[in-house]
Motif scaffolding. Structure first.
Motif, PDB file in Angstrom:
ATOM      1  N   HIS A  28       1.030  -1.372  -0.123  1.00  0.00           N
ATOM      2  CA  HIS A  28       0.220  -0.192  -0.057  1.00  0.00           C
ATOM      3  C   HIS A  28       0.874   1.324  -0.349  1.00  0.00           C
ATOM      4  N   MET A  29       0.240   2.409  -0.852  1.00  0.00           N
ATOM      5  CA  MET A  29       1.265   3.842  -1.021  1.00  0.00           C
ATOM      6  C   MET A  29       0.204   4.839  -0.480  1.00  0.00           C
ATOM      7  N   HIS A  30      -1.380   4.689   0.244  1.00  0.00           N
ATOM      8  CA  HIS A  30      -1.065   5.627   0.561  1.00  0.00           C
ATOM      9  C   HIS A  30      -1.443   5.365   2.544  1.00  0.00           C
ATOM     10  N   TYR A  31      -1.792   6.989   2.621  1.00  0.00           N
ATOM     11  CA  TYR A  31      -1.524   7.154   4.495  1.00  0.00           C
ATOM     12  C   TYR A  31      -2.927   6.384   4.824  1.00  0.00           C
ATOM     13  N   GLY A  32      -2.698   6.439   6.321  1.00  0.00           N
ATOM     14  CA  GLY A  32      -3.741   5.005   7.554  1.00  0.00           C
ATOM     15  C   GLY A  32      -4.375   6.480   8.169  1.00  0.00           C
ATOM     16  N   LEU A  33      -5.497   6.024   8.602  1.00  0.00           N
ATOM     17  CA  LEU A  33      -6.136   6.321   9.627  1.00  0.00           C
ATOM     18  C   LEU A  33      -6.092   5.828  11.042  1.00  0.00           C
ATOM     19  N   TRP A  34      -5.439   7.161  11.222  1.00  0.00           N
ATOM     20  CA  TRP A  34      -5.014   6.419  13.033  1.00  0.00           C
ATOM     21  C   TRP A  34      -5.912   6.938  14.401  1.00  0.00           C
ATOM     22  N   ALA A  35      -7.627   6.836  13.931  1.00  0.00           N
ATOM     23  CA  ALA A  35      -8.104   7.047  15.283  1.00  0.00           C
ATOM     24  C   ALA A  35      -7.800   5.997  16.406  1.00  0.00           C
ATOM     25  N   GLY A  36      -7.197   5.767  17.548  1.00  0.00           N
ATOM     26  CA  GLY A  36      -7.657   5.202  18.349  1.00  0.00           C
ATOM     27  C   GLY A  36      -5.888   3.878  18.078  1.00  0.00           C
ATOM     28  N   ALA A  46      -2.451  -1.756  10.227  1.00  0.00           N
ATOM     29  CA  ALA A  46      -3.360  -1.518  11.157  1.00  0.00           C
ATOM     30  C   ALA A  46      -4.550  -0.292  10.432  1.00  0.00           C
ATOM     31  N   ALA A  47      -3.445   0.957  10.676  1.00  0.00           N
ATOM     32  CA  ALA A  47      -3.914   2.294   9.633  1.00  0.00           C
ATOM     33  C   ALA A  47      -4.191   2.113   8.362  1.00  0.00           C
ATOM     34  N   GLN A  48      -3.357   1.488   7.385  1.00  0.00           N
ATOM     35  CA  GLN A  48      -4.383   1.646   6.508  1.00  0.00           C
ATOM     36  C   GLN A  48      -4.905   0.287   5.828  1.00  0.00           C
ATOM     37  N   GLU A  49      -5.589  -0.190   6.162  1.00  0.00           N
ATOM     38  CA  GLU A  49      -6.061  -1.100   6.396  1.00  0.00           C
ATOM     39  C   GLU A  49      -8.192  -0.371   7.120  1.00  0.00           C
ATOM     40  N   ALA A  50      -8.025   1.005   7.757  1.00  0.00           N
ATOM     41  CA  ALA A  50      -8.545   1.696   7.985  1.00  0.00           C
ATOM     42  C   ALA A  50      -9.030   2.757   7.685  1.00  0.00           C
ATOM     43  N   TYR A  51      -8.231   3.032   6.462  1.00  0.00           N
ATOM     44  CA  TYR A  51      -8.642   3.870   5.338  1.00  0.00           C
ATOM     45  C   TYR A  51      -9.279   2.950   4.485  1.00  0.00           C
ATOM     46  N   SER A  52      -8.455   1.526   4.176  1.00  0.00           N
ATOM     47  CA  SER A  52      -9.727   1.119   3.092  1.00  0.00           C
ATOM     48  C   SER A  52     -10.917   0.674   3.187  1.00  0.00           C
ATOM     49  N   GLN A  53     -11.009   0.568   4.825  1.00  0.00           N
ATOM     50  CA  GLN A  53     -12.401  -0.092   4.462  1.00  0.00           C
ATOM     51  C   GLN A  53     -13.167   0.978   4.519  1.00  0.00           C
ATOM     52  N   ARG A  54     -12.643   1.868   4.874  1.00  0.00           N
ATOM     53  CA  ARG A  54     -13.880   3.827   5.288  1.00  0.00           C
ATOM     54  C   ARG A  54     -13.677   4.572   3.594  1.00  0.00           C
ATOM     55  N   LEU A  55     -12.617   3.922   3.127  1.00  0.00           N
ATOM     56  CA  LEU A  55     -13.182   4.420   1.530  1.00  0.00           C
ATOM     57  C   LEU A  55     -13.911   4.118   0.804  1.00  0.00           C
ATOM     58  N   MET A  56     -13.727   2.296   0.889  1.00  0.00           N
ATOM     59  CA  MET A  56     -14.517   1.017  -0.007  1.00  0.00           C
ATOM     60  C   MET A  56     -16.107   1.334   0.803  1.00  0.00           C
ATOM     61  N   ALA A  57     -16.422   1.951   2.087  1.00  0.00           N
ATOM     62  CA  ALA A  57     -17.821   2.166   2.730  1.00  0.00           C
ATOM     63  C   ALA A  57     -18.384   3.019   1.576  1.00  0.00           C
ATOM     64  N   LEU A  58     -17.654   3.997   0.456  1.00  0.00           N
ATOM     65  CA  LEU A  58     -18.815   4.885  -0.091  1.00  0.00           C
ATOM     66  C   LEU A  58     -19.026   4.692  -1.404  1.00  0.00           C
ATOM     67  N   PHE A  59     -18.693   3.485  -1.479  1.00  0.00           N
ATOM     68  CA  PHE A  59     -18.643   2.552  -2.949  1.00  0.00           C
ATOM     69  C   PHE A  59     -20.391   1.831  -2.947  1.00  0.00           C
ATOM     70  N   SER A 208       0.241  10.263  10.157  1.00  0.00           N
ATOM     71  CA  SER A 208       1.115   9.631   9.271  1.00  0.00           C
ATOM     72  C   SER A 208       1.879  10.675   8.921  1.00  0.00           C
ATOM     73  N   ILE A 209       1.827  12.045   9.124  1.00  0.00           N
ATOM     74  CA  ILE A 209       2.924  13.041   8.689  1.00  0.00           C
ATOM     75  C   ILE A 209       4.208  12.580   9.615  1.00  0.00           C
ATOM     76  N   ASP A 210       3.644  12.713  10.436  1.00  0.00           N
ATOM     77  CA  ASP A 210       4.362  12.671  12.234  1.00  0.00           C
ATOM     78  C   ASP A 210       5.493  11.311  12.140  1.00  0.00           C
ATOM     79  N   LEU A 211       4.579  10.613  11.571  1.00  0.00           N
ATOM     80  CA  LEU A 211       5.243   8.824  11.051  1.00  0.00           C
ATOM     81  C   LEU A 211       6.309   8.686   9.788  1.00  0.00           C
ATOM     82  N   GLU A 212       6.381   9.759   9.260  1.00  0.00           N
ATOM     83  CA  GLU A 212       6.666   9.373   7.683  1.00  0.00           C
ATOM     84  C   GLU A 212       8.063  10.056   7.742  1.00  0.00           C
TER      85      GLU A 212
END
Length: 287
Positions: A28-36, A46-59, A208-212
């Motif tokens: 994966h080459m995208h940011y993550g969602l870090w809530a929790g 886990a953060a990237q997986e959270a991002y994918s799930q939230r994005l695909m919820a819009l499909f 994600s910015i702090d981690l990068e």
């Protein structure tokens, strides 16, 4: 014998894919969602997986014919195919096209920029996952809209510049990027599109910015230590290395790399001050 400057973009893509695979087992080459989640490397997957799930919820409900525009290394396409969707991918580089074919062998891969890609559709979904900001508004929205099947949608997950923020004083030096949000909204209306779902996840993406930056600072410590040792014990070798670097990288790129390795200005707070990160679904307006 080859000549010219090193293709730092391809080198960066290769390194980024290798690092992501080492850390998470996926490319994966995208940011993550870090809530929790604590913003540490161990939680990146886990953060990237959270991002994918939230994005695909819009499909829309599937199965769908999906055009993955700027599909990275093909990890998203692989998942979508596994869910029963038919996927075509547009990627602008030979390296990414090869990774897409390896990771998502069931997808049709177009090696081209979106503006020139010979795709015909129609598609039930045009997906821009952190690729929308790299395409001019007068190309991205009209072409995506033209490729939609009746009832089709455009889903975007990306960074947008705030209409008024610190980035305006130093746009090339401020973390984040993307289209100015007000200009984007005007283009949406101009193209006869409506935003039927929108979620601002800036605060969840920002760590994600702090981690990068922490990763680049670790590299910077190693580079500084090597430079110190060479300067003290092998000055002739350091001189050769500096000379070679000067030949393959311009002064501007060298300065940018040095800032990236040592600076502390790229922070989650700076990202929040200058950017919105939005997940959204667009459709053509009803006639």
């Amino acid at each position: 014998m080859g000549s010219g400057r090193i293709d730092t973009r391809t080198v960066g893509l290769e390194a980024g894919c290798a690092l992501a695979r080492w850390l998470t087992g996926k490319e994966h080459m995208h940011y993550g969602l870090w809530a929790g989640l604590d913003p540490v490397a161990a939680n990146l997957g886990a953060a990237q997986e959270a991002y994918s799930q939230r994005l695909m919820a819009l499909f829309p409900p599937g199965p769908l014919r999906i055009l993955d525009i700027g599909g990275g290394a093909g990890e998203t396409a692989k998942r979508l195919i596994g869910l029963g969707h038919r996927v075509e991918i547009v990627v602008p580089s030979a390296f990414l096209a090869a990774r897409c074919r390896a990771n998502a062998p069931g997808a049709v891969v177009h090696e081209a920029i979106f503006e020139e890609a010979a795709v015909t559709g129609p598609f039930d979904l045009c997906l821009f996952s952190e690729s929308f900001q790299y395409i001019h508004l007068h190309d991205s929205l009209p072409k995506a809209k033209a490729l939609l099947a009746p009832g089709g949608a455009i889903v975007i997950g990306d960074c947008f510049r705030r209409d008024d923020g610190p980035w305006r004083h130093a746009p090339g030096r401020t973390v984040g990027g993307g289209h100015v949000l007000g200009e984007f909204r005007a283009a949406v209306a101009r193209e006869g599109l409506v935003i039927e779902a929108e979620e601002d996840v800036t605060d969840e993406v920002a760590p994600s910015i702090d981690l990068e930056q922490a990763f680049f600072n670790v590299l910077g410590v190693g580079v500084a230590g090597m430079d110190r040792e060479l300067r003290a014990k092998r000055p002739w070798l350091r001189g050769v290395a500096v000379g070679v670097l000067g030949r393959v990288m311009g002064a501007r790129r060298r300065a940018a790399l040095a800032r990236r390795l040592t600076a502390q200005e790229r922070t989650s707070a700076a990202f929040r001050a200058s950017n919105h990160y939005l997940l959204m679904r667009l459709r053509p307006a009803a006639v």
